[in-house]
Structure formats: C-alpha cells, structure tokens
Design an enzyme around this catalytic site. Structure first.
Site, PDB file in Angstrom:
ATOM      1  N   GLY A 155      -2.695   2.290   8.669  1.00 50.93           N
ATOM      2  CA  GLY A 155      -2.230   1.084   7.985  1.00 50.93           C
ATOM      3  C   GLY A 155      -3.309   0.009   7.967  1.00 50.93           C
ATOM      4  N   ASP A 203     -11.211  -5.956   6.106  1.00 46.91           N
ATOM      5  CA  ASP A 203     -10.329  -7.135   6.132  1.00 46.91           C
ATOM      6  C   ASP A 203     -10.132  -7.645   7.562  1.00 46.91           C
ATOM      7  OD1 ASP A 203     -10.055  -6.961   3.387  1.00 46.91           O
ATOM      8  OD2 ASP A 203      -8.266  -5.699   3.521  1.00 46.91           O
ATOM      9  N   GLU A 234      -9.836 -10.136  -5.416  1.00 45.34           N
ATOM     10  CA  GLU A 234      -8.697  -9.408  -6.001  1.00 45.34           C
ATOM     11  C   GLU A 234      -7.777 -10.347  -6.769  1.00 45.34           C
ATOM     12  OE1 GLU A 234      -7.662  -5.228  -3.694  1.00 45.34           O
ATOM     13  OE2 GLU A 234      -6.783  -7.051  -2.887  1.00 45.34           O
ATOM     14  N   THR A 283      -8.661   2.077   6.297  1.00 46.31           N
ATOM     15  CA  THR A 283      -8.114   1.099   5.352  1.00 46.31           C
ATOM     16  C   THR A 283      -7.986  -0.267   6.036  1.00 46.31           C
ATOM     17  OG1 THR A 283      -6.780   2.888   4.464  1.00 46.31           O
ATOM     18  CG2 THR A 283      -6.231   0.672   3.705  1.00 46.31           C
ATOM     19  N   ASP A 286       0.853  -1.187   0.000  1.00 45.32           N
ATOM     20  CA  ASP A 286       0.000   0.000   0.000  1.00 45.32           C
ATOM     21  C   ASP A 286       0.892   1.241   0.000  1.00 45.32           C
ATOM     22  OD1 ASP A 286      -2.249  -1.592   0.146  1.00 45.32           O
ATOM     23  OD2 ASP A 286      -2.614  -1.238   2.285  1.00 45.32           O
ATOM     24  N   GLY A 342     -21.686  -0.325  12.031  1.00 46.90           N
ATOM     25  CA  GLY A 342     -21.526  -1.709  12.462  1.00 46.90           C
ATOM     26  C   GLY A 342     -21.801  -2.712  11.359  1.00 46.90           C
TER      27      GLY A 342
HETATM   28  P1  ATP Z   1     -12.531  -0.800   4.032  1.00 53.60           P
HETATM   29  O1  ATP Z   1     -12.726  -0.928   2.544  1.00 53.60           O
HETATM   30  O2  ATP Z   1     -12.256   0.594   4.506  1.00 53.60           O
HETATM   31  O3  ATP Z   1     -11.611  -1.804   4.601  1.00 53.60           O
HETATM   32  P2  ATP Z   1     -15.199  -1.806   4.065  1.00 53.60           P
HETATM   33  O4  ATP Z   1     -15.906  -0.824   3.189  1.00 53.60           O
HETATM   34  O5  ATP Z   1     -14.887  -3.142   3.526  1.00 53.60           O
HETATM   35  O6  ATP Z   1     -13.931  -1.140   4.709  1.00 53.60           O
HETATM   36  P3  ATP Z   1     -16.847  -1.057   6.295  1.00 53.60           P
HETATM   37  O7  ATP Z   1     -18.279  -1.455   6.265  1.00 53.60           O
HETATM   38  O8  ATP Z   1     -16.509   0.369   6.036  1.00 53.60           O
HETATM   39  O9  ATP Z   1     -16.070  -2.064   5.359  1.00 53.60           O
HETATM   40  O10 ATP Z   1     -16.215  -1.425   7.706  1.00 53.60           O
HETATM   41  C1  ATP Z   1     -16.075  -2.765   8.147  1.00 53.60           C
HETATM   42  C2  ATP Z   1     -16.328  -2.839   9.625  1.00 53.60           C
HETATM   43  O11 ATP Z   1     -15.373  -2.016  10.294  1.00 53.60           O
HETATM   44  C3  ATP Z   1     -17.676  -2.338  10.084  1.00 53.60           C
HETATM   45  O12 ATP Z   1     -18.660  -3.355  10.001  1.00 53.60           O
HETATM   46  C4  ATP Z   1     -17.383  -1.940  11.526  1.00 53.60           C
HETATM   47  O13 ATP Z   1     -17.413  -3.088  12.338  1.00 53.60           O
HETATM   48  C5  ATP Z   1     -15.942  -1.435  11.449  1.00 53.60           C
HETATM   49  N1  ATP Z   1     -15.854   0.025  11.300  1.00 53.60           N
HETATM   50  C6  ATP Z   1     -15.660   0.713  10.157  1.00 53.60           C
HETATM   51  N2  ATP Z   1     -15.615   2.049  10.393  1.00 53.60           N
HETATM   52  C7  ATP Z   1     -15.778   2.191  11.736  1.00 53.60           C
HETATM   53  C8  ATP Z   1     -15.821   3.314  12.621  1.00 53.60           C
HETATM   54  N3  ATP Z   1     -15.695   4.578  12.187  1.00 53.60           N
HETATM   55  N4  ATP Z   1     -16.002   3.059  13.950  1.00 53.60           N
HETATM   56  C9  ATP Z   1     -16.137   1.802  14.427  1.00 53.60           C
HETATM   57  N5  ATP Z   1     -16.116   0.707  13.640  1.00 53.60           N
HETATM   58  C10 ATP Z   1     -15.924   0.883  12.316  1.00 53.60           C
END
Ligand code: ATP
Length: 307
Positions: free
Chosen positions: A291, A256, A139, A252, A14, A228
C-alpha cells in the site's frame, strides 16, 4: 514539535493487483486478489508529513461524491491531516490502476477525475500563507501548483516533487526552493531544459542530473530507489545518502513517503541534509509493507531507523 506543512495535490483510490510480470501491450496477465487502498501523490505525502514526520498538516485537494472519497478522507483523518479545505466536486474521485510484481516494482495508469478540479482560492491561500513548507506535485493542474506556490509567505519553502514527468513553465521553475525527483523525472526535466543539453546528450548519472538541475533551482534531491538519494545544494558538496537495506515488498508511494517526511523535517527548520536522512529512513520502512498511505511509518519508527 512539528512545523506547519500544507500539501496541495492529488488523492486517488489505488486499485492494486499483484502480478507475476507487468502486462506488455496487448497482453493479459492473471494476478491475485484486487485491493482498493488510499493513494494519490498529494494525499500520500500529506499522510507522510503528518504520521511519518509529525508536522501539523493540511491537505488541499478535490474528491468526488463517491465511496472512494470516503476511503481517502478516513485515511487522511486517521493520520491527523486537516481535511477542511478538501473540495467535493461533481467528478469521480481520482483512480490509479496499479500492477505490482514480486520484486515490489509497480506500473501505474491514473484517471485524474476530481483531481483536475483542484483550485487555490482565498481560504486556501490563507492556509498556505501560514505554512512553513508548501509541498506540491504535478498530478493536479499546473495553475493550481503556480497559485499554491505564489501564496507562500516570505521565508517559507516551496518543495516541488516534479512527478509525474511534465514540462514546467519558466515561472513555475522560479517558484521552487527545493526540487525532488526520481532519476527518470530528473532526466526528463534535464532533457527539456533550454540550452545545449538534448535528450540524446542528457547526462545519465544522477549526480550529473542533479548538477544540471541546480542551474535552475537552489536545491535538488534525486531519489535513486534502492540506492538511496542524492542531495545537491548550490555552493555545497553533493551528499549521497545510501538506502537502508530492507526487503522491498511494495515500492508504491516510496517517493511520497520520502517527500512528506522531508517537508515535515524542513518545516521544523532542519537542514536539507538532516531532512533527507529522515526521509530516506521513512521511505525504506514504507517499501516493507503493501500500500501507499497504509505503509507509511510513524515518526517514532522513522527516527529509530535514522538514528
Ligand atoms: P515510487 O514511484 O515507487 O513511489 P519513486 O520512483 O518516486 O518511487 P524511488 O527513487 O524509487 O522513488 O524511491 C524513493 C526512495 O525510497 C529512495 O530514495 C529510497 O530512500 C527509498 N527506497 C526505494 N526503494 C527502496 C528499497 N528497495 N530499499 C530501501 N529503500 C528504498
């Protein structure tokens, strides 16, 4: 004790720049110092399953013969992920160009490089057949996803994190035990499903998306960022798991961290609901530091927050 997880997927270096806002088309934005950190959905999820979930974890992937590959191998090995089935190929290690804004949101462009060469041969199939959970993302070539899922033993689970968005062939849909998607990916999959739902009429709210996807797979988890996640299983009531209130520094790899810890908990025979609660805690901790792999908490930290 942890169960056994095999992750087949991507590994990327990254290249991250913090910016006041993401550049629009044609725009140049001045940012902070550049950081090069280990990432890629597959490698991130393997580190999360091992460090954050305590599972005995193998990563199956492909790296170049370059410096970036060494960065990734040392990160995987630091987390006690087995790397004996990682191929070294004559292509550059995958690279993700990432901008992060002060609210922790990211925008990402990926050059797949070596990830296009991920393959599932006899040795890899044998390791997959010994897994309790096979964890996959999109990916890597869809052929590798299909072969990895086909190698699982009866009773083991295939968890597919359908990211990034991509159309899934019918035979791959039928290989999935648990689908994990964010809201955008859920909407994209629903829009692409055969039937009366079209992009213009696709349901927008996450629970309607989860319900639509349950028509294709036995269980769905939809992650909804700082709100959530939702857990939907056929024949069971929808479960909403609120996010832990934390200060997001860099999201980021949040998804995962979620997938890796979910897979690890499932590999020990836990319920999907219980696994999702641990995953939710792991992802919340992951967004509090910069990270992807570097931000993944330990299993003790995850359990303390989830308790
Ligand atoms: P990314 O692509 O950024 O890795 P994503 O789009 O695959 O994330 P998200 O739904 O944004 O997935 O986030 C995954 C999980 O991370 C959420 O279900 C939640 O549990 C946690 N999470 C994400 N953002 C927050 C936040 N601001 N505060 C608390 N938990 C968070």
């Amino acid at each position: 004790m942890g169960g056994r997880v095999v992750v087949v997927g991507s590994a990327n270096v990254d290249v991250v720049v913090e910016v006041p806002h993401h550049p629009r088309g044609g725009e140049t934005v001045l940012g902070g110092d550049v950081r090069r950190t280990p990432g890629g959905k597959g490698a991130n999820q393997a580190v999360a399953a091992a460090r954050g979930g305590g599972a005995e974890t193998t990563f199956v992937g492909a790296l170049g013969r370059d410096e970036a590959a060494e960065l990734l191998l040392s990160s995987l090995e630091r987390a006690a992920v087995r790397t004996d089935l990682v191929d070294r190929v004559a292509a550059p290690t995958g690279t993700a160009l990432i901008t992060v804004t002060p609210d922790g949101r990211n925008a990402i462009a990926v050059a797949p490089g070596a990830n296009s060469h991920v393959r599932v041969d006899a040795a890899r199939s044998a390791r997959l057949a010994a897994a309790d959970v096979v964890l996959l993302q999109l990916e890597i070539p869809v052929d590798a996803v299909r072969s990895a899922a086909a190698a699982k033993r009866p009773g083991a689970l295939v968890v597919l994190n359908a990211a990034p968005s991509r159309r899934l062939p019918a035979d791959v849909w039928s290989q999935i035990d648990i689908l994990v998607v964010n809201e955008t990916e859920a909407a994209d999959l629903v829009a692409g499903l055969p039937g009366p739902t079209t992009p213009a009429t696709a349901p927008a709210d996450p629970s309607a998306l989860a319900a639509a996807l349950l028509g294709r797979v036995p269980a769905v988890v939809v992650t909804v960022g700082d709100e959530g996640s939702l857990v939907a299983e056929r024949g069971k009531r929808l479960l909403t798991i609120p996010a832990h209130p934390v200060r997001a520094v860099d999201t980021t790899g949040a998804g995962d961290a979620y997938c890796g810890v979910l897979a690890a908990a499932l590999s020990r025979g836990g319920s999907l609901d219980a696994a999702a609660r641990l995953a939710n805690a792991a992802a919340a901790l992951a967004v509090t530091s910069p990270g992807a792999q570097d931000a993944i908490p330990t299993a003790e930290e995850v359990e303390a927050l989830a308790a």
